[in-house]
Design a protein around this motif. Structure first.
Motif, PDB file in Angstrom:
ATOM      1  N   SER A  76       0.781  -1.386  -0.059  1.00  0.00           N
ATOM      2  CA  SER A  76       0.005   0.143  -0.233  1.00  0.00           C
ATOM      3  C   SER A  76       0.763   1.328  -0.082  1.00  0.00           C
ATOM      4  O   SER A  76       1.663   1.365   0.945  1.00  0.00           O
ATOM      5  CB  SER A  76      -0.902  -0.316   1.383  1.00  0.00           C
ATOM      6  N   GLY A  77       0.428   2.225  -1.043  1.00  0.00           N
ATOM      7  CA  GLY A  77       1.333   3.471  -0.998  1.00  0.00           C
ATOM      8  C   GLY A  77       2.800   3.358  -1.334  1.00  0.00           C
ATOM      9  O   GLY A  77       3.272   4.573  -1.169  1.00  0.00           O
ATOM     10  N   ILE A  78       3.391   2.396  -1.585  1.00  0.00           N
ATOM     11  CA  ILE A  78       4.759   2.676  -1.870  1.00  0.00           C
ATOM     12  C   ILE A  78       5.092   3.081  -3.254  1.00  0.00           C
ATOM     13  O   ILE A  78       4.293   2.935  -4.336  1.00  0.00           O
ATOM     14  CB  ILE A  78       5.355   0.954  -2.177  1.00  0.00           C
ATOM     15  N   HIS A  79       6.146   4.155  -3.204  1.00  0.00           N
ATOM     16  CA  HIS A  79       6.389   4.785  -4.595  1.00  0.00           C
ATOM     17  C   HIS A  79       7.671   4.104  -4.957  1.00  0.00           C
ATOM     18  O   HIS A  79       8.377   3.877  -4.203  1.00  0.00           O
ATOM     19  CB  HIS A  79       6.809   6.294  -4.020  1.00  0.00           C
ATOM     20  N   VAL A  80       7.640   3.549  -6.079  1.00  0.00           N
ATOM     21  CA  VAL A  80       9.022   2.986  -6.691  1.00  0.00           C
ATOM     22  C   VAL A  80       9.355   4.055  -7.493  1.00  0.00           C
ATOM     23  O   VAL A  80       9.007   4.866  -8.444  1.00  0.00           O
ATOM     24  CB  VAL A  80       8.404   1.983  -7.791  1.00  0.00           C
ATOM     25  N   GLU A  81      10.954   4.445  -7.265  1.00  0.00           N
ATOM     26  CA  GLU A  81      11.398   5.745  -7.833  1.00  0.00           C
ATOM     27  C   GLU A  81      12.653   5.285  -8.232  1.00  0.00           C
ATOM     28  O   GLU A  81      13.470   4.479  -7.939  1.00  0.00           O
ATOM     29  CB  GLU A  81      11.682   6.815  -6.771  1.00  0.00           C
ATOM     30  N   VAL A  82      13.283   6.087  -9.485  1.00  0.00           N
ATOM     31  CA  VAL A  82      14.678   6.125 -10.013  1.00  0.00           C
ATOM     32  C   VAL A  82      15.332   7.272  -9.800  1.00  0.00           C
ATOM     33  O   VAL A  82      14.777   8.055 -10.428  1.00  0.00           O
ATOM     34  CB  VAL A  82      14.648   5.516 -11.429  1.00  0.00           C
ATOM     35  N   ASP A  96      -7.868   1.677  -2.765  1.00  0.00           N
ATOM     36  CA  ASP A  96      -8.379   0.678  -3.826  1.00  0.00           C
ATOM     37  C   ASP A  96      -7.717  -0.874  -3.345  1.00  0.00           C
ATOM     38  O   ASP A  96      -6.882  -1.359  -3.470  1.00  0.00           O
ATOM     39  CB  ASP A  96      -7.426   0.931  -5.055  1.00  0.00           C
ATOM     40  N   TYR A  97      -8.685  -1.014  -2.291  1.00  0.00           N
ATOM     41  CA  TYR A  97      -8.537  -2.303  -1.487  1.00  0.00           C
ATOM     42  C   TYR A  97      -8.398  -3.695  -2.433  1.00  0.00           C
ATOM     43  O   TYR A  97      -7.566  -4.427  -2.283  1.00  0.00           O
ATOM     44  CB  TYR A  97      -9.455  -2.533  -0.512  1.00  0.00           C
ATOM     45  N   ARG A  98      -9.204  -3.724  -3.590  1.00  0.00           N
ATOM     46  CA  ARG A  98      -9.201  -4.677  -4.566  1.00  0.00           C
ATOM     47  C   ARG A  98      -8.255  -4.896  -5.175  1.00  0.00           C
ATOM     48  O   ARG A  98      -7.635  -6.125  -5.271  1.00  0.00           O
ATOM     49  CB  ARG A  98     -10.425  -4.702  -5.373  1.00  0.00           C
ATOM     50  N   THR A  99      -7.519  -3.750  -5.531  1.00  0.00           N
ATOM     51  CA  THR A  99      -6.472  -3.923  -6.480  1.00  0.00           C
ATOM     52  C   THR A  99      -5.147  -4.595  -5.622  1.00  0.00           C
ATOM     53  O   THR A  99      -4.384  -5.396  -6.149  1.00  0.00           O
ATOM     54  CB  THR A  99      -5.986  -2.508  -7.144  1.00  0.00           C
TER      55      THR A  99
END
Length: 195
Positions: A76-82, A96-99
Protein backbone atom coordinates in the motif's frame (compact mmCIF):
# COMPACT_ATOMS: atom_id res chain seq x y z
CA UNK A 1 16.75 0.34 4.45
CA UNK A 2 15.26 2.85 6.87
CA UNK A 3 14.71 0.34 9.70
CA UNK A 4 14.88 -3.36 10.51
CA UNK A 5 12.08 -5.40 12.05
CA UNK A 6 12.67 -7.26 15.33
CA UNK A 7 10.00 -9.51 16.76
CA UNK A 8 9.43 -10.60 20.34
CA UNK A 9 10.71 -14.12 19.67
CA UNK A 10 14.25 -13.13 18.67
CA UNK A 11 13.60 -12.98 14.95
CA UNK A 12 15.26 -10.12 13.10
CA UNK A 13 14.80 -9.08 9.51
CA UNK A 14 17.69 -9.65 7.18
CA UNK A 15 19.74 -6.71 5.89
CA UNK A 16 18.63 -4.75 2.82
CA UNK A 17 20.99 -6.69 0.53
CA UNK A 18 18.85 -9.82 0.86
CA UNK A 19 16.31 -8.21 -1.48
CA UNK A 20 18.85 -8.28 -4.32
CA UNK A 21 20.41 -11.72 -3.87
CA UNK A 22 18.67 -13.38 -6.82
CA UNK A 23 16.33 -15.52 -4.70
CA UNK A 24 12.68 -15.10 -5.61
CA UNK A 25 11.20 -17.23 -2.82
CA UNK A 26 8.44 -15.19 -1.14
CA UNK A 27 8.46 -16.88 2.28
CA UNK A 28 9.76 -14.55 5.00
CA UNK A 29 12.40 -16.14 7.23
CA UNK A 30 14.26 -14.20 9.92
CA UNK A 31 18.00 -13.73 10.17
CA UNK A 32 18.32 -16.32 12.96
CA UNK A 33 17.10 -19.14 10.67
CA UNK A 34 19.28 -21.26 8.41
CA UNK A 35 17.93 -19.70 5.19
CA UNK A 36 16.98 -16.07 5.93
CA UNK A 37 14.84 -14.52 3.24
CA UNK A 38 13.06 -11.23 2.50
CA UNK A 39 13.42 -7.87 4.23
CA UNK A 40 11.01 -6.24 6.64
CA UNK A 41 11.03 -2.68 8.00
CA UNK A 42 10.14 -1.99 11.63
CA UNK A 43 6.63 -1.59 12.95
CA UNK A 44 6.10 2.10 13.53
CA UNK A 45 8.42 3.30 10.73
CA UNK A 46 5.81 5.43 8.95
CA UNK A 47 8.30 6.63 6.32
CA UNK A 48 9.78 3.23 5.55
CA UNK A 49 12.19 2.91 2.65
CA UNK A 50 14.47 0.43 0.90
CA UNK A 51 16.92 1.22 -1.90
CA UNK A 52 19.62 -0.23 -4.09
CA UNK A 53 22.50 1.68 -5.68
CA UNK A 54 23.13 0.32 -9.19
CA UNK A 55 26.70 1.63 -9.21
CA UNK A 56 26.23 3.95 -12.19
CA UNK A 57 23.40 5.50 -14.17
CA UNK A 58 21.22 3.14 -16.17
CA UNK A 59 18.04 3.66 -18.12
CA UNK A 60 15.46 1.61 -16.23
CA UNK A 61 12.53 0.25 -18.22
CA UNK A 62 11.04 -2.23 -15.74
CA UNK A 63 11.29 -3.21 -12.09
CA UNK A 64 10.14 -6.61 -10.82
CA UNK A 65 9.21 -6.82 -7.14
CA UNK A 66 8.61 -10.08 -5.31
CA UNK A 67 6.44 -9.23 -2.32
CA UNK A 68 6.09 -11.36 0.78
CA UNK A 69 3.47 -14.11 0.47
CA UNK A 70 0.00 -13.34 1.90
CA UNK A 71 0.84 -9.75 2.87
CA UNK A 72 -0.13 -7.84 -0.28
CA UNK A 73 -1.57 -4.93 1.76
CA UNK A 74 1.98 -4.05 2.77
CA UNK A 75 2.50 -2.80 -0.80
CA UNK A 76 0.00 0.00 0.00
CA UNK A 77 1.28 3.41 -1.06
CA UNK A 78 4.82 2.36 -2.00
CA UNK A 79 6.43 4.82 -4.39
CA UNK A 80 8.83 3.10 -6.82
CA UNK A 81 11.46 5.66 -7.80
CA UNK A 82 14.61 5.96 -9.89
CA UNK A 83 16.74 8.85 -8.59
CA UNK A 84 13.61 10.48 -7.06
CA UNK A 85 11.68 10.17 -10.35
CA UNK A 86 8.44 8.25 -9.89
CA UNK A 87 8.12 5.07 -11.92
CA UNK A 88 4.97 3.80 -10.18
CA UNK A 89 2.96 4.29 -7.00
CA UNK A 90 0.94 1.43 -5.52
CA UNK A 91 -2.62 2.35 -4.48
CA UNK A 92 -3.46 2.98 -0.86
CA UNK A 93 -5.30 0.16 0.88
CA UNK A 94 -8.21 2.42 1.87
CA UNK A 95 -8.57 3.77 -1.68
CA UNK A 96 -8.21 0.65 -3.81
CA UNK A 97 -8.39 -2.41 -1.56
CA UNK A 98 -9.35 -4.74 -4.42
CA UNK A 99 -6.29 -3.90 -6.52
CA UNK A 100 -3.98 -4.52 -3.57
CA UNK A 101 -5.68 -7.79 -2.64
CA UNK A 102 -5.29 -9.07 -6.20
CA UNK A 103 -1.55 -8.35 -6.45
CA UNK A 104 0.47 -11.42 -7.42
CA UNK A 105 3.60 -12.28 -5.46
CA UNK A 106 5.66 -11.30 -8.53
CA UNK A 107 4.81 -7.73 -9.56
CA UNK A 108 6.12 -6.29 -12.83
CA UNK A 109 6.22 -2.47 -12.92
CA UNK A 110 6.94 -0.60 -16.18
CA UNK A 111 8.51 2.85 -16.07
CA UNK A 112 6.74 4.88 -18.76
CA UNK A 113 8.78 6.60 -20.02
CA UNK A 114 11.98 4.76 -19.05
CA UNK A 115 13.88 6.59 -16.30
CA UNK A 116 17.62 7.18 -16.09
CA UNK A 117 19.30 7.01 -12.71
CA UNK A 118 21.52 5.19 -10.28
CA UNK A 119 19.37 4.56 -7.17
CA UNK A 120 16.15 2.55 -7.21
CA UNK A 121 14.09 3.28 -4.10
CA UNK A 122 10.87 1.95 -2.60
CA UNK A 123 9.44 4.61 -0.29
CA UNK A 124 6.38 4.99 1.92
CA UNK A 125 5.38 8.47 2.94
CA UNK A 126 3.66 9.03 6.26
CA UNK A 127 1.17 6.17 6.52
CA UNK A 128 -0.12 6.35 10.09
CA UNK A 129 0.03 3.32 12.35
CA UNK A 130 -3.75 3.03 12.60
CA UNK A 131 -4.24 3.33 8.83
CA UNK A 132 -4.39 -0.45 8.33
CA UNK A 133 -2.51 -3.14 10.25
CA UNK A 134 0.99 -3.36 8.80
CA UNK A 135 0.30 -0.87 6.00
CA UNK A 136 3.26 1.26 7.08
CA UNK A 137 5.69 -1.64 6.51
CA UNK A 138 7.80 -2.52 3.51
CA UNK A 139 8.05 -6.31 3.33
CA UNK A 140 9.68 -7.52 0.11
CA UNK A 141 11.72 -10.54 -0.93
CA UNK A 142 13.47 -9.59 -4.16
CA UNK A 143 13.80 -6.58 -6.48
CA UNK A 144 15.04 -6.93 -10.06
CA UNK A 145 15.86 -3.84 -12.12
CA UNK A 146 15.67 -4.11 -15.90
CA UNK A 147 17.00 -1.75 -18.55
CA UNK A 148 18.39 -1.58 -22.03
CA UNK A 149 21.76 -3.19 -22.69
CA UNK A 150 24.43 -0.87 -24.02
CA UNK A 151 23.84 -0.36 -27.72
CA UNK A 152 20.03 -0.61 -27.54
CA UNK A 153 17.34 2.00 -26.86
CA UNK A 154 13.59 2.64 -26.91
CA UNK A 155 10.63 1.77 -24.73
CA UNK A 156 11.13 -1.95 -25.36
CA UNK A 157 14.92 -1.75 -25.99
CA UNK A 158 14.24 -2.87 -29.56
CA UNK A 159 16.15 -0.15 -31.42
CA UNK A 160 19.87 -0.41 -32.12
CA UNK A 161 22.13 2.60 -31.46
CA UNK A 162 23.79 4.37 -34.34
CA UNK A 163 27.51 4.99 -34.80
CA UNK A 164 28.51 7.11 -31.78
CA UNK A 165 32.03 8.54 -31.63
CA UNK A 166 34.66 6.71 -29.61
CA UNK A 167 33.35 4.16 -27.17
CA UNK A 168 30.20 6.18 -26.39
CA UNK A 169 26.86 4.43 -26.35
CA UNK A 170 23.61 6.18 -27.16
CA UNK A 171 20.89 7.22 -24.73
CA UNK A 172 18.72 4.20 -23.94
CA UNK A 173 15.67 6.48 -24.10
CA UNK A 174 16.18 8.63 -27.21
CA UNK A 175 18.99 6.90 -29.11
CA UNK A 176 21.00 10.14 -29.29
CA UNK A 177 24.78 9.92 -29.07
CA UNK A 178 26.11 11.94 -26.11
CA UNK A 179 28.85 13.79 -28.01
CA UNK A 180 29.02 13.25 -31.74
CA UNK A 181 28.87 10.66 -34.50
CA UNK A 182 31.79 8.60 -35.78
CA UNK A 183 33.35 10.08 -38.92
CA UNK A 184 31.18 9.34 -41.93
CA UNK A 185 27.97 9.08 -39.91
CA UNK A 186 25.35 11.77 -39.30
CA UNK A 187 21.75 12.38 -38.28
CA UNK A 188 20.01 12.68 -34.92
CA UNK A 189 20.93 9.12 -33.98
CA UNK A 190 24.11 8.77 -36.09
CA UNK A 191 22.46 6.19 -38.33
CA UNK A 192 22.91 7.97 -41.68
CA UNK A 193 26.13 6.89 -43.34
CA UNK A 194 27.91 8.10 -46.44
CA UNK A 195 26.53 6.66 -49.62
Amino acid sequence: MSSTHDNLHGGRSSPACLAVNGKTDTVYRTLNTSKPNCVHTAVGDTNASWEVDLGRNYTVTNITIYRRERFQRRMSGIHVEVDSQTCYTFPLVNVDYRTLNSLPEKIDVTCTPPLTGRVVRLQKRGQPLNFDYGAELINICEVQVWGCRDGLYGADCGEQCGQCAGSDTCSAVSGHCPNRCQPGWKGDNCKQGKT
